[in-house]
Design a protein around this motif. Structure first.
Motif, PDB file in Angstrom:
ATOM      1  N   ARG A   1       4.440  -5.505   1.769  1.00  0.00           N
ATOM      2  CA  ARG A   1       4.308  -4.901   0.434  1.00  0.00           C
ATOM      3  C   ARG A   1       3.466  -3.629   0.486  1.00  0.00           C
ATOM      4  NH1 ARG A   1       2.717 -10.163  -1.382  1.00  0.00           N
ATOM      5  NH2 ARG A   1       4.610 -11.367  -1.518  1.00  0.00           N
ATOM      6  N   TRP A   2       2.398  -3.658   1.273  1.00  0.00           N
ATOM      7  CA  TRP A   2       1.567  -2.461   1.417  1.00  0.00           C
ATOM      8  C   TRP A   2       2.354  -1.338   2.081  1.00  0.00           C
ATOM      9  CZ3 TRP A   2      -2.999  -5.627   3.773  1.00  0.00           C
ATOM     10  CH2 TRP A   2      -3.740  -6.226   2.749  1.00  0.00           C
ATOM     11  N   GLU A   3       3.052  -1.668   3.173  1.00  0.00           N
ATOM     12  CA  GLU A   3       3.786  -0.650   3.923  1.00  0.00           C
ATOM     13  C   GLU A   3       4.932  -0.048   3.122  1.00  0.00           C
ATOM     14  OE1 GLU A   3       4.988  -2.147   7.740  1.00  0.00           O
ATOM     15  OE2 GLU A   3       2.935  -2.123   8.510  1.00  0.00           O
ATOM     16  N   ASN A   4       5.461  -0.789   2.189  1.00  0.00           N
ATOM     17  CA  ASN A   4       6.563  -0.302   1.359  1.00  0.00           C
ATOM     18  C   ASN A   4       6.074   0.220   0.008  1.00  0.00           C
ATOM     19  OD1 ASN A   4       9.066  -0.809   2.958  1.00  0.00           O
ATOM     20  ND2 ASN A   4       8.158  -2.839   3.039  1.00  0.00           N
ATOM     21  N   ASP A   5       4.758   0.415  -0.114  1.00  0.00           N
ATOM     22  CA  ASP A   5       4.133   0.942  -1.329  1.00  0.00           C
ATOM     23  C   ASP A   5       4.468   0.134  -2.577  1.00  0.00           C
ATOM     24  OD1 ASP A   5       2.685   3.085  -0.119  1.00  0.00           O
ATOM     25  OD2 ASP A   5       4.548   4.217   0.043  1.00  0.00           O
ATOM     26  N   LYS A   6       4.648  -1.181  -2.402  1.00  0.00           N
ATOM     27  CA  LYS A   6       4.892  -2.058  -3.547  1.00  0.00           C
ATOM     28  C   LYS A   6       3.584  -2.563  -4.130  1.00  0.00           C
ATOM     29  CE  LYS A   6       9.444  -3.196  -2.119  1.00  0.00           C
ATOM     30  NZ  LYS A   6      10.614  -3.823  -2.559  1.00  0.00           N
ATOM     31  N   ASN A   7       2.559  -2.636  -3.293  1.00  0.00           N
ATOM     32  CA  ASN A   7       1.214  -3.013  -3.725  1.00  0.00           C
ATOM     33  C   ASN A   7       0.242  -1.980  -3.178  1.00  0.00           C
ATOM     34  OD1 ASN A   7       2.660  -5.418  -4.256  1.00  0.00           O
ATOM     35  ND2 ASN A   7       0.830  -6.637  -3.980  1.00  0.00           N
ATOM     36  N   PRO A   8      -0.792  -1.640  -3.949  1.00  0.00           N
ATOM     37  CA  PRO A   8      -1.788  -0.695  -3.432  1.00  0.00           C
ATOM     38  C   PRO A   8      -2.580  -1.321  -2.283  1.00  0.00           C
ATOM     39  CG  PRO A   8      -2.470  -1.565  -5.560  1.00  0.00           C
ATOM     40  CD  PRO A   8      -1.089  -2.084  -5.304  1.00  0.00           C
TER      41      PRO A   8
ATOM     42  N   GLU B   1       3.022  -6.303  15.335  1.00  0.00           N
ATOM     43  CA  GLU B   1       4.005  -6.647  14.312  1.00  0.00           C
ATOM     44  C   GLU B   1       3.229  -6.975  13.036  1.00  0.00           C
ATOM     45  OE1 GLU B   1       7.305  -6.505  14.670  1.00  0.00           O
ATOM     46  OE2 GLU B   1       7.079  -5.866  16.749  1.00  0.00           O
ATOM     47  N   GLN B   2       3.918  -7.037  11.909  1.00  0.00           N
ATOM     48  CA  GLN B   2       3.241  -7.308  10.641  1.00  0.00           C
ATOM     49  C   GLN B   2       2.422  -8.604  10.647  1.00  0.00           C
ATOM     50  OE1 GLN B   2       6.398  -6.897   7.752  1.00  0.00           O
ATOM     51  NE2 GLN B   2       5.999  -4.718   7.509  1.00  0.00           N
ATOM     52  N   PRO B   3       2.934  -9.715  11.188  1.00  0.00           N
ATOM     53  CA  PRO B   3       2.122 -10.936  11.205  1.00  0.00           C
ATOM     54  C   PRO B   3       0.827 -10.779  12.007  1.00  0.00           C
ATOM     55  CG  PRO B   3       4.411 -11.471  11.635  1.00  0.00           C
ATOM     56  CD  PRO B   3       4.292  -9.970  11.692  1.00  0.00           C
ATOM     57  N   GLU B   4       0.890 -10.028  13.104  1.00  0.00           N
ATOM     58  CA  GLU B   4      -0.304  -9.801  13.924  1.00  0.00           C
ATOM     59  C   GLU B   4      -1.332  -8.970  13.160  1.00  0.00           C
ATOM     60  OE1 GLU B   4       1.266  -9.488  18.436  1.00  0.00           O
ATOM     61  OE2 GLU B   4       2.155  -8.047  17.028  1.00  0.00           O
ATOM     62  N   LEU B   5      -0.871  -7.952  12.455  1.00  0.00           N
ATOM     63  CA  LEU B   5      -1.796  -7.139  11.670  1.00  0.00           C
ATOM     64  C   LEU B   5      -2.400  -7.959  10.542  1.00  0.00           C
ATOM     65  CD1 LEU B   5      -3.168  -4.461  11.139  1.00  0.00           C
ATOM     66  CD2 LEU B   5      -1.217  -3.821   9.711  1.00  0.00           C
ATOM     67  N   ALA B   6      -1.586  -8.776   9.898  1.00  0.00           N
ATOM     68  CA  ALA B   6      -2.092  -9.629   8.822  1.00  0.00           C
ATOM     69  C   ALA B   6      -3.231 -10.511   9.334  1.00  0.00           C
ATOM     70  CB  ALA B   6      -0.965 -10.494   8.253  1.00  0.00           C
TER      71      ALA B   6
ATOM     72  N   MET C   1       1.122   7.842  -9.099  1.00  0.00           N
ATOM     73  CA  MET C   1       1.388   6.427  -9.285  1.00  0.00           C
ATOM     74  C   MET C   1       0.176   5.762  -9.913  1.00  0.00           C
ATOM     75  SD  MET C   1       3.158   5.240  -5.774  1.00  0.00           S
ATOM     76  CE  MET C   1       4.889   4.983  -5.860  1.00  0.00           C
ATOM     77  N   SER C   2       0.270   5.461 -11.138  1.00  0.00           N
ATOM     78  CA  SER C   2      -0.866   4.875 -11.830  1.00  0.00           C
ATOM     79  C   SER C   2      -1.179   3.469 -11.337  1.00  0.00           C
ATOM     80  CB  SER C   2      -0.598   4.852 -13.339  1.00  0.00           C
ATOM     81  OG  SER C   2       0.550   4.090 -13.609  1.00  0.00           O
ATOM     82  N   SER C   3      -0.199   2.774 -10.739  1.00  0.00           N
ATOM     83  CA  SER C   3      -0.444   1.432 -10.222  1.00  0.00           C
ATOM     84  C   SER C   3      -1.411   1.436  -9.043  1.00  0.00           C
ATOM     85  CB  SER C   3       0.868   0.759  -9.814  1.00  0.00           C
ATOM     86  OG  SER C   3       1.436   1.449  -8.722  1.00  0.00           O
ATOM     87  N   GLN C   4      -1.662   2.618  -8.465  1.00  0.00           N
ATOM     88  CA  GLN C   4      -2.547   2.694  -7.326  1.00  0.00           C
ATOM     89  C   GLN C   4      -3.922   3.240  -7.685  1.00  0.00           C
ATOM     90  OE1 GLN C   4      -0.656   4.661  -4.022  1.00  0.00           O
ATOM     91  NE2 GLN C   4       0.603   2.882  -3.608  1.00  0.00           N
ATOM     92  N   MET C   5      -4.223   3.328  -8.961  1.00  0.00           N
ATOM     93  CA  MET C   5      -5.536   3.803  -9.370  1.00  0.00           C
ATOM     94  C   MET C   5      -6.596   2.876  -8.791  1.00  0.00           C
ATOM     95  SD  MET C   5      -5.171   6.403 -11.779  1.00  0.00           S
ATOM     96  CE  MET C   5      -6.568   6.299 -12.813  1.00  0.00           C
ATOM     97  N   GLY C   6      -7.591   3.441  -8.194  1.00  0.00           N
ATOM     98  CA  GLY C   6      -8.677   2.653  -7.631  1.00  0.00           C
ATOM     99  C   GLY C   6      -8.389   2.124  -6.237  1.00  0.00           C
ATOM    100  N   ALA C   7      -7.184   2.335  -5.761  1.00  0.00           N
ATOM    101  CA  ALA C   7      -6.837   1.860  -4.426  1.00  0.00           C
ATOM    102  C   ALA C   7      -7.282   2.889  -3.388  1.00  0.00           C
ATOM    103  CB  ALA C   7      -5.325   1.634  -4.325  1.00  0.00           C
ATOM    104  N   GLY C   8      -7.185   2.522  -2.126  1.00  0.00           N
ATOM    105  CA  GLY C   8      -7.547   3.434  -1.048  1.00  0.00           C
ATOM    106  C   GLY C   8      -6.599   4.614  -0.991  1.00  0.00           C
ATOM    107  N   MET C   9      -6.942   5.580  -0.173  1.00  0.00           N
ATOM    108  CA  MET C   9      -6.130   6.787  -0.057  1.00  0.00           C
ATOM    109  C   MET C   9      -4.952   6.593   0.900  1.00  0.00           C
ATOM    110  SD  MET C   9      -7.577   8.904  -2.094  1.00  0.00           S
ATOM    111  CE  MET C   9      -6.921  10.471  -1.610  1.00  0.00           C
ATOM    112  N   MET C  10      -4.954   5.543   1.687  1.00  0.00           N
ATOM    113  CA  MET C  10      -3.891   5.310   2.651  1.00  0.00           C
ATOM    114  C   MET C  10      -2.601   4.914   1.932  1.00  0.00           C
ATOM    115  SD  MET C  10      -3.841   2.485   5.736  1.00  0.00           S
ATOM    116  CE  MET C  10      -5.165   3.269   6.635  1.00  0.00           C
ATOM    117  N   ASN C  11      -1.476   5.446   2.412  1.00  0.00           N
ATOM    118  CA  ASN C  11      -0.192   5.016   1.861  1.00  0.00           C
ATOM    119  C   ASN C  11       0.507   4.102   2.860  1.00  0.00           C
ATOM    120  OD1 ASN C  11       1.253   6.588   3.771  1.00  0.00           O
ATOM    121  ND2 ASN C  11       1.225   8.362   2.425  1.00  0.00           N
TER     122      ASN C  11
END
Length: 72
Positions: free
Chosen positions: A44-51, A25-30, A1-11
């Motif tokens: 978005r991070w959890e669904n791999d939409k954003n690196p 829950e997601q709001p608490e983690l945010a 996935m080239s959109s994740q170049m430079g991003a962390g290794m976590m998916n």
């Protein structure tokens, strides 16, 4: 996935599992991550939409490590 170049290794799947380990829950983690001010960002991070930025990955791993130490 080239959109994740430079991003962390976590998916997204790993992030979700770590969040669930924390019992959050997601709001608490945010809120805990500070920079992710909205649950939509975490989604978005959890669904791999954003690196996942390396800084967020490091912070989340640190929070999880601290959580695990407290349980001992």
């Amino acid at each position: 996935m080239s959109s994740q170049m430079g991003a962390g290794m976590m998916n997204g799947t790993e992030m979700r599992k770590l969040r669930e380990t924390l019992g959050m829950e997601q709001p608490e983690l945010a809120e805990a991550l500070g920079k992710a001010k909205r649950a939509e960002t975490v989604s978005r991070w959890e669904n791999d939409k954003n690196p996942i930025p390396k800084s967020i990955e490091k912070l989340l791993r640190s929070i999880v490590a601290s959580h695990r130490r407290k349980k001992l």
